[in-house]
Design an enzyme around this catalytic site. Structure first.
Site, PDB file in Angstrom:
ATOM      1  N   GLU A 187     -18.248   2.631  16.229  1.00 22.58           N
ATOM      2  CA  GLU A 187     -19.405   3.002  15.496  1.00 22.58           C
ATOM      3  C   GLU A 187     -19.432   4.992  15.851  1.00 22.58           C
ATOM      4  O   GLU A 187     -19.889   5.217  16.205  1.00 22.58           O
ATOM      5  CB  GLU A 187     -20.802   2.709  16.014  1.00 22.58           C
ATOM      6  CG  GLU A 187     -20.969   1.212  15.640  1.00 22.58           C
ATOM      7  CD  GLU A 187     -21.182   0.768  14.191  1.00 22.58           C
ATOM      8  OE1 GLU A 187     -21.252   2.175  13.722  1.00 22.58           O
ATOM      9  OE2 GLU A 187     -21.122  -0.086  13.560  1.00 22.58           O
TER      10      GLU A 187
HETATM   11  C1  LIG Z   1     -12.772  -4.457  18.405  1.00 20.87           C
HETATM   12  C2  LIG Z   1     -13.141  -3.415  17.493  1.00 20.87           C
HETATM   13  C3  LIG Z   1     -13.459  -3.130  16.633  1.00 20.87           C
HETATM   14  C4  LIG Z   1     -13.660  -2.950  15.742  1.00 20.87           C
HETATM   15  N1  LIG Z   1     -14.269  -2.704  14.238  1.00 20.87           N
HETATM   16  C5  LIG Z   1     -14.188  -2.334  13.152  1.00 20.87           C
HETATM   17  C6  LIG Z   1     -14.371  -2.190  11.995  1.00 20.87           C
HETATM   18  O1  LIG Z   1     -15.016  -3.673  11.139  1.00 20.87           O
HETATM   19  N2  LIG Z   1     -14.338  -1.591  10.637  1.00 20.87           N
HETATM   20  C7  LIG Z   1     -13.436  -0.395  11.053  1.00 20.87           C
HETATM   21  O2  LIG Z   1     -13.402   0.612   9.490  1.00 20.87           O
HETATM   22  N3  LIG Z   1     -13.454  -0.215  12.280  1.00 20.87           N
HETATM   23  C8  LIG Z   1     -13.468  -0.610  13.586  1.00 20.87           C
HETATM   24  N4  LIG Z   1     -12.669   0.072  14.470  1.00 20.87           N
HETATM   25  C9  LIG Z   1     -12.598   0.810  14.927  1.00 20.87           C
HETATM   26  C10 LIG Z   1     -13.181   1.784  15.441  1.00 20.87           C
HETATM   27  O3  LIG Z   1     -14.052   2.596  14.166  1.00 20.87           O
HETATM   28  C11 LIG Z   1     -11.827   2.817  16.194  1.00 20.87           C
HETATM   29  O4  LIG Z   1     -11.102   1.965  17.360  1.00 20.87           O
HETATM   30  C12 LIG Z   1     -12.800   4.242  16.257  1.00 20.87           C
HETATM   31  O5  LIG Z   1     -13.363   5.044  15.426  1.00 20.87           O
HETATM   32  C13 LIG Z   1     -11.611   5.364  17.580  1.00 20.87           C
HETATM   33  O6  LIG Z   1     -10.759   5.444  16.865  1.00 20.87           O
HETATM   34  P1  LIG Z   1      -9.181   5.658  17.148  1.00 20.87           P
HETATM   35  O7  LIG Z   1      -9.087   3.815  17.734  1.00 20.87           O
HETATM   36  O8  LIG Z   1      -7.993   6.134  16.045  1.00 20.87           O
HETATM   37  O9  LIG Z   1      -9.042   6.268  18.174  1.00 20.87           O
HETATM   38  P2  LIG Z   1      -9.139   7.578  18.065  1.00 20.87           P
HETATM   39  O10 LIG Z   1      -9.766   8.822  16.921  1.00 20.87           O
HETATM   40  O11 LIG Z   1      -7.404   8.148  18.184  1.00 20.87           O
HETATM   41  O12 LIG Z   1      -9.728   8.247  19.689  1.00 20.87           O
HETATM   42  C14 LIG Z   1      -8.547   8.418  20.648  1.00 20.87           C
HETATM   43  C15 LIG Z   1      -9.518   9.635  21.615  1.00 20.87           C
HETATM   44  O13 LIG Z   1      -9.345  10.644  21.598  1.00 20.87           O
HETATM   45  C16 LIG Z   1     -10.771  11.339  20.785  1.00 20.87           C
HETATM   46  N5  LIG Z   1     -10.615  11.874  20.137  1.00 20.87           N
HETATM   47  C17 LIG Z   1     -10.060  11.699  18.553  1.00 20.87           C
HETATM   48  N6  LIG Z   1     -11.259  12.600  18.187  1.00 20.87           N
HETATM   49  C18 LIG Z   1     -11.420  13.494  18.426  1.00 20.87           C
HETATM   50  C19 LIG Z   1     -12.097  14.830  18.334  1.00 20.87           C
HETATM   51  N7  LIG Z   1     -12.183  15.079  17.034  1.00 20.87           N
HETATM   52  N8  LIG Z   1     -12.329  15.377  19.804  1.00 20.87           N
HETATM   53  C20 LIG Z   1     -12.102  15.096  20.737  1.00 20.87           C
HETATM   54  N9  LIG Z   1     -11.859  14.073  20.817  1.00 20.87           N
HETATM   55  C21 LIG Z   1     -11.463  13.101  19.735  1.00 20.87           C
HETATM   56  C22 LIG Z   1     -11.653  10.002  21.010  1.00 20.87           C
HETATM   57  O14 LIG Z   1     -12.930  10.036  21.512  1.00 20.87           O
HETATM   58  C23 LIG Z   1     -11.116   8.319  21.852  1.00 20.87           C
HETATM   59  O15 LIG Z   1     -11.441   9.173  22.920  1.00 20.87           O
HETATM   60  C24 LIG Z   1     -13.206  -1.506  15.615  1.00 20.87           C
HETATM   61  C25 LIG Z   1     -12.040  -1.134  16.975  1.00 20.87           C
HETATM   62  C26 LIG Z   1     -12.328  -2.323  17.865  1.00 20.87           C
HETATM   63  C27 LIG Z   1     -11.223  -1.406  18.680  1.00 20.87           C
END
Ligand SMILES: Cc1cc2nc3c(=O)[nH]c(=O)nc-3n(C[C@H](O)[C@H](O)[C@H](O)COP(=O)(O)OP(=O)(O)OC[C@H]3O[C@@H](n4cnc5c(N)ncnc54)[C@H](O)[C@@H]3O)c2cc1C
Length: 604
Positions: free
Chosen positions: A409
């Protein structure tokens, strides 16, 4: 009171410049009989259908999750936010929070399945669907005949959600969109019947939403279940779309509207996620208290040791504060939805605008309550000692399940920055007047402080005065930061994070104090003894966090005389006239929790 006045009173984000009267806030003690009945029936459902099977949830029993979700549908819990015309219960926003709160307490697997289905899986169709789309899909989703999932995230597009590579292309006959791409981390993927999928048409700036039925013969395939740290029975898979044909009438809202849908769905998801971390805290506190009362070391129940009492008091305090702030914001949203409906907006328009207005509070709550839940389960492990580390005792799973709430979220980093970013934008649009109060604080910094001794005889009046001063700290730090950096502020993430922590602590602390003050007025100081202690305890820790974060912020952009002046202001704005006895306050709370052998502060 005119409509205009009402709108003026309750704008999102305005809490930071406005004094709120305790009678204006909704508290868990205000639940109607109908809401209490709903809460009790959800709790009974969880105790019967989930708690006895906790072990199976840890052993990746995905079928059990589906079975419980179907039963939740039969009970009407999946349709609580859905209007009656689409076979839902059409209950208000506070009631939807209540169900989300109590259904999520026993295992993160159901919390996630429920949140993904009712929130991001169903809501985009309820709120953005055409009449035909709503008639076709929403009744099935509201009753649990079908399940929903939400496909936004991709391997290369997480926090940067609008950067997805999934493509949608109109077929030559103009009847379908052909979707190609890969989605990742999709909750409920393993058992859902319908996906809300985001894809890009041509080189559009923004993605577009589509309703896609889960039909493996139509180019949809899935990865294996992900091996996760927690929420072991929540289905999470990759979903691949390979020339998947979607009828043109299944586009959700208009072309390029997908990013807006995704963001608005997340606003609702965020406050609901806060709710989903509340009963989990209550249950962990109750279990930890039971254990502490029973476990003896040195011929003494460990609940009698100050070190354990400190933990229980702080865990209970954070849960109380989280409840106070979550339901305060939920009611503000509900009021705004009603107001919009009175003005003639449809349910969908009203709900969208209502939640969007309080997007700042939604982000604040998501961050604060998810972190409280994490800390609560961590201390739960510590109270259980070695048993806390064992998978045979409940704390280990609670701790692992809690971890995801800081990631999905919108990560807590993104939400922290959003909270301040959105507030600055609202100020620029003139929706929240930050400028004048910030200038007044600037003037106050250069004037001679008053040496009057204020009258703090009313309970919590010094605390409310402290809240007023803490708001000045935020205005001083954030106001100066905006002045120094203007639109470049976004690039100063560490400063934004510091400002955000100040904002978060103020909202949370103020919400608890207002709740307690409201309840003092309808009961008595004696009856609210522990609640007064918790409000004071939380404020004390909030002041410490704010001092620290404000110092960090000020030293990052101010030097010399300016820095000295701001640090003096900080000292003045965080100074207690009568510092309460913190250890005694914790003992008051710990006595109540251990005496009742549970988290005792929500139910009458
Ligand atoms: C168990 C689980 C269920 C999920 N369910 C769904 C679902 O039903 N549908 C769906 O669409 N998604 C889902 N997700 C995805 C989830 O919403 C994303 O994992 C989340 O938004 C983070 O994206 P990412 O994993 O690509 O991390 P990244 O975006 O790569 O982030 C990695 C780190 O970098 C930081 N970061 C990234 N961008 C910035 C910035 N601009 N400034 C500062 N820090 C930054 C983040 O805070 C984090 O600490 C799920 C994830 C999990 C693990």
């Amino acid at each position: 009171m005119s409509t205009e006045n009402k709108i003026e009173m309750i704008r999102g984000g305005q809490f930071i410049v406005k004094e709120t009267n305790p009678s204006e806030v909704f508290t868990p003690e205000d639940f109607s009989d109908e809401q209490k009945m709903m809460r009790d029936s959800v709790e009974e459902f969880v105790d019967k259908e989930i708690v006895p099977h906790k072990e199976r949830f840890e052993k990746k029993d995905y079928a059990l999750t589906e079975e419980v979700m179907r039963k939740a549908g039969e009970m009407g819990f999946l349709g609580i936010a859905v209007p009656e015309e689409y076979d839902g219960l059409g209950m208000g926003f506070v009631s939807t929070m209540l169900v989300c709160d109590y259904i999520s307490g026993a295992t993160g697997s159901i919390a996630t399945a429920f949140g993904a289905h009712t929130g991001i899986g169903t809501m985009p169709i309820t709120l953005y669907g055409t009449e035909e789309q709503k008639k076709k899909y929403v009744p099935k989703l509201a009753t649990g005949e079908w399940f929903g999932a939400y496909c936004l995230t991709e391997p290369g597009a997480g926090s940067d959600a609008n950067s997805g590579k999934t493509k949608a292309e109109l077929t030559a006959d103009g009847k379908h969109y052909k979707i190609n791409g890969q989605k990742m981390w999709i909750s409920n993927a393993g058992f859902c019947n319908v996906f809300v999928v985001f894809a890009r048409l041509e080189d559009d700036k923004n993605i577009t939403g589509f309703i896609v039925e889960n039909d493996p013969s139509n180019g949809i395939s899935m990865g294996e279940e992900e091996h996760k740290l927690g929420i072991h029975s929540s289905s999470t898979r990759q979903v691949f779309f390979n020339d998947c044909l979607v009828p043109v009438e299944n586009m959700l809202a208009g072309r390029g509207e997908g990013f807006k849908i995704a963001m608005n769905a997340l606003n609702v998801g965020r406050i609901k996620l806060a709710a989903a971390c509340l009963d989990a805290q209550r249950r962990v506190i109750t279990l930890a208290t039971n254990y502490a009362n029973e476990r003896e070391q040195f011929k003494t129940p460990i609940a009698k040791f100050g070190a354990i009492r400190k933990k229980l008091a702080e865990m209970a305090t954070n849960a109380y504060v989280g409840e106070s702030a979550s339901y305060r914001a939920a009611k503000d949203i509900e009021n705004r939805i009603h107001l919009r409906q009175e003005e003639g907006a449809t349910f969908a328009e009203a709900e969208l605008k209502g939640v969007e207005e309080f997007a700042i509070e939604c982000s604040i709550l998501k961050v604060a309550v998810s972190e409280d839940m994490q800390n609560c389960s961590d201390e739960g492990i510590q109270i259980y000692g070695g048993m806390g580390f064992s998978a045979d005792a409940p704390m280990e799973a609670a701790w692992r399940d809690a971890r995801i709430s800081r990631i999905y979220e919108g990560t807590n980093e993104i939400n922290r920055m959003l909270a301040v970013g959105m507030l600055v934008k609202k100020a620029m649009k003139g929706h929240v007047n930050l400028l004048e109060p910030a200038m007044a604080v600037g003037n106050e910094l250069t004037s001679i402080p008053s040496f009057d001794t204020p009258d703090f005889s009313e309970p919590l009046s010094e605390e409310m005065d402290m809240i007023k001063k803490l708001k000045k700290v935020f205005l001083m730090v954030a106001g100066s930061a905006v002045q120094k950096f203007g639109t470049e502020l976004e690039q100063n993430q560490q400063l934004l994070l510091a400002a955000s922590d100040i904002l978060i602590e103020i909202y949370m602390a103020e919400s608890a104090i207002l709740r307690t003050q409201k309840n003092i007025a309808r009961t008595s100081v004696e009856e609210q003894k522990e609640q007064i202690a918790m409000s004071q305890l939380y404020l004390y820790s909030a002041v410490k966090i704010i001092q620290n974060r404000a110092e960090e912020g000020i030293s990052s952009f101010a030097e010399g005389d300016e820095q000295r002046m701001m640090l003096m202001g900080l000292k003045r704005f965080t100074k207690y006239i009568n510092l309460p006895n913190i250890i005694e306050l914790r003992n008051v709370v710990a006595d109540k929790v251990t005496g009742e052998n549970k988290y005792p502060f929500t139910k009458a």
